[in-house]
Design a protein around this motif. Structure first.
Motif, mmCIF file in Angstrom:
data_model
loop_
_atom_site.group_PDB
_atom_site.id
_atom_site.type_symbol
_atom_site.label_atom_id
_atom_site.label_comp_id
_atom_site.label_asym_id
_atom_site.label_seq_id
_atom_site.Cartn_x
_atom_site.Cartn_y
_atom_site.Cartn_z
ATOM 1 N N ASP A 18 -57.759 25.009 26.827
ATOM 2 C CA ASP A 18 -59.220 25.796 26.643
ATOM 3 C C ASP A 18 -59.022 27.290 26.491
ATOM 4 O OD1 ASP A 18 -60.231 23.273 27.263
ATOM 5 O OD2 ASP A 18 -60.860 23.802 29.316
ATOM 6 N N TYR A 19 -57.830 27.960 27.013
ATOM 7 C CA TYR A 19 -57.855 29.520 26.892
ATOM 8 C C TYR A 19 -57.430 29.498 25.080
ATOM 9 C CZ TYR A 19 -56.953 29.202 31.818
ATOM 10 O OH TYR A 19 -57.027 28.991 33.285
ATOM 11 N N VAL A 20 -56.583 28.769 24.780
ATOM 12 C CA VAL A 20 -55.988 28.845 23.483
ATOM 13 C C VAL A 20 -57.454 28.704 22.329
ATOM 14 C CG1 VAL A 20 -54.589 27.869 21.587
ATOM 15 C CG2 VAL A 20 -53.776 28.196 23.930
ATOM 16 N N ASN A 21 -58.223 27.455 22.683
ATOM 17 C CA ASN A 21 -59.310 27.416 21.852
ATOM 18 C C ASN A 21 -60.354 28.287 21.857
ATOM 19 O OD1 ASN A 21 -58.469 24.698 21.081
ATOM 20 N ND2 ASN A 21 -59.856 23.686 22.229
ATOM 21 N N THR A 22 -60.217 28.982 23.133
ATOM 22 C CA THR A 22 -61.407 30.041 23.375
ATOM 23 C C THR A 22 -60.907 31.270 22.493
ATOM 24 O OG1 THR A 22 -62.174 29.194 25.458
ATOM 25 C CG2 THR A 22 -62.609 31.565 24.810
ATOM 26 N N TYR A 23 -59.707 31.793 22.703
ATOM 27 C CA TYR A 23 -58.933 32.955 22.177
ATOM 28 C C TYR A 23 -59.464 33.041 20.559
ATOM 29 C CZ TYR A 23 -55.636 36.416 20.692
ATOM 30 O OH TYR A 23 -55.144 37.433 20.470
ATOM 31 N N LEU A 24 -58.817 31.563 20.053
ATOM 32 C CA LEU A 24 -58.774 31.638 18.655
ATOM 33 C C LEU A 24 -60.106 31.522 17.873
ATOM 34 C CD1 LEU A 24 -55.540 29.513 18.093
ATOM 35 C CD2 LEU A 24 -55.733 31.909 17.790
ATOM 36 N N ASN A 25 -61.092 31.143 18.780
ATOM 37 C CA ASN A 25 -62.424 31.118 18.235
ATOM 38 C C ASN A 25 -63.297 32.302 18.182
ATOM 39 O OD1 ASN A 25 -62.792 28.280 17.036
ATOM 40 N ND2 ASN A 25 -62.460 27.831 18.968
ATOM 41 N N LEU A 26 -62.566 33.671 19.046
ATOM 42 C CA LEU A 26 -63.220 34.770 19.006
ATOM 43 C C LEU A 26 -63.433 35.270 17.600
ATOM 44 C CD1 LEU A 26 -61.453 36.282 22.180
ATOM 45 C CD2 LEU A 26 -63.779 35.538 21.905
ATOM 46 N N VAL A 29 -60.472 37.819 16.816
ATOM 47 C CA VAL A 29 -59.482 37.292 16.488
ATOM 48 C C VAL A 29 -59.313 36.909 15.232
ATOM 49 C CG1 VAL A 29 -57.763 35.714 17.433
ATOM 50 C CG2 VAL A 29 -59.052 36.981 19.060
ATOM 51 N N GLN A 30 -60.257 36.006 14.860
ATOM 52 C CA GLN A 30 -60.176 35.497 13.514
ATOM 53 C C GLN A 30 -60.296 36.328 12.299
ATOM 54 O OE1 GLN A 30 -63.290 32.555 13.030
ATOM 55 N NE2 GLN A 30 -62.391 31.020 14.568
ATOM 56 N N ALA A 31 -60.976 37.329 12.613
ATOM 57 C CA ALA A 31 -61.039 38.650 11.773
ATOM 58 C C ALA A 31 -59.635 39.431 11.824
ATOM 59 C CB ALA A 31 -62.073 39.758 12.172
ATOM 60 N N ALA A 32 -58.940 39.505 12.493
ATOM 61 C CA ALA A 32 -57.653 40.103 12.694
ATOM 62 C C ALA A 32 -56.531 39.166 12.133
ATOM 63 C CB ALA A 32 -57.278 40.302 14.168
ATOM 64 N N LEU A 33 -56.789 37.838 12.139
ATOM 65 C CA LEU A 33 -55.965 36.981 11.415
ATOM 66 C C LEU A 33 -56.233 36.627 9.970
ATOM 67 C CD1 LEU A 33 -55.489 34.369 14.188
ATOM 68 C CD2 LEU A 33 -53.917 35.812 13.408
ATOM 69 N N ARG A 36 -61.266 32.830 7.449
ATOM 70 C CA ARG A 36 -62.556 32.691 7.393
ATOM 71 C C ARG A 36 -62.794 32.224 8.752
ATOM 72 N NH1 ARG A 36 -60.837 29.689 2.846
ATOM 73 N NH2 ARG A 36 -61.065 27.855 3.978
ATOM 74 N N PRO A 37 -64.383 32.503 9.051
ATOM 75 C CA PRO A 37 -65.113 32.262 10.260
ATOM 76 C C PRO A 37 -65.025 30.606 10.452
ATOM 77 C CG PRO A 37 -66.238 34.170 9.290
ATOM 78 C CD PRO A 37 -65.263 33.580 8.191
ATOM 79 N N THR A 38 -64.463 30.171 11.487
ATOM 80 C CA THR A 38 -64.447 28.692 11.516
ATOM 81 C C THR A 38 -64.458 28.529 13.189
ATOM 82 O OG1 THR A 38 -62.932 26.832 11.000
ATOM 83 C CG2 THR A 38 -61.955 28.685 11.719
#
Length: 205
Positions: A18-26, A29-33, A36-38
């Motif tokens: 859950d920590y990974v899912n939550t982090y990568l959906n911030l 974080v997606q902007a830094a990577l 596209r918003p997903t």
């Protein structure tokens, strides 16, 4: 080299995914990577259309070219079960050179079972799950032959009964960049005594 070494974590955290899912959906974080918003998920439907239905023809091609293969499965893998892997191997009708026999992780301790075919070895690892990563309590010692894996880049040894590592590991595995020693009895003092350790330790945490 990045070493994960923390004796403070003694219990498995069932929420780790859950920590990974939550982090990568911030959003940040997606902007830094530059993504596209997903709504990201570990096994999301990415719509691949070029993946083969089976890799058995590739395995047969490699064997025919003289390359020997090693296939392994955790015997409690709920994703790719041992029975499924054995069924797939049996469809290739390979000649058995050594029948199923136990292999031992320590004297008197069965680590799993192994069968040898012409061009392929299949091994099971007792008590291991999906994508066997050596994270089990089976091991008390690692074999010196592990150092033959010169291109080894990452090694997870957490939750084991290990007290030491093969003396040749850091000397021979020059590509090793990540080593997970959670919940083992291996201390930093032990690591520093191993030949080749100093040449690999650029970033230790």
């Amino acid at each position: 080299m990045h070493v994960v070494y923390d004796h403070q974590v003694y219990e498995f955290d069932p929420c780790s995914d859950d920590y990974v899912n939550t982090y990568l959906n911030l959003p940040e974080v997606q902007a830094a990577l530059h993504a596209r918003p997903t709504q990201w998920s570990a096994c999301g439907n990415v719509g691949w259309t070029d993946s083969p239905d089976t890799v058995l023809p590739i395995i047969q091609e490699l064997i025919a070219s003289g390359i020997r293969l090693w296939v392994y499965s955790g015997d409690v893998d709920s994703v790719v079960a041992v029975t499924t892997t054995r069924l797939a191997i049996n469809t290739m009708n390979l000649k058995t050179t050594t029948p199923f026999r136990p292999w031992y992780s320590s004297p008197g301790e069965v680590g799993g079972y192994v069968i040898m075919y012409e061009g392929l070895v299949f091994a099971t690892v007792r008590g291991a799950g999906h994508e066997v990563d050596l994270s089990s309590n089976l091991l008390s010692d690692l074999p010196e032959t592990l150092s033959n894996l010169h291109n080894l880049k990452s090694l997870s040894l957490n939750n084991n009964g290990l007290k030491s590592l093969p003396s040749s590991l850091f000397k021979m595995c020059l590509m090793l960049m990540s080593l997970d020693l959670h919940n083992t009895k291996i201390t930093m003092d032990i690591l520093r005594q191993l030949e080749g350790w100093e040449t690999l330790t650029n970033d230790i945490t």
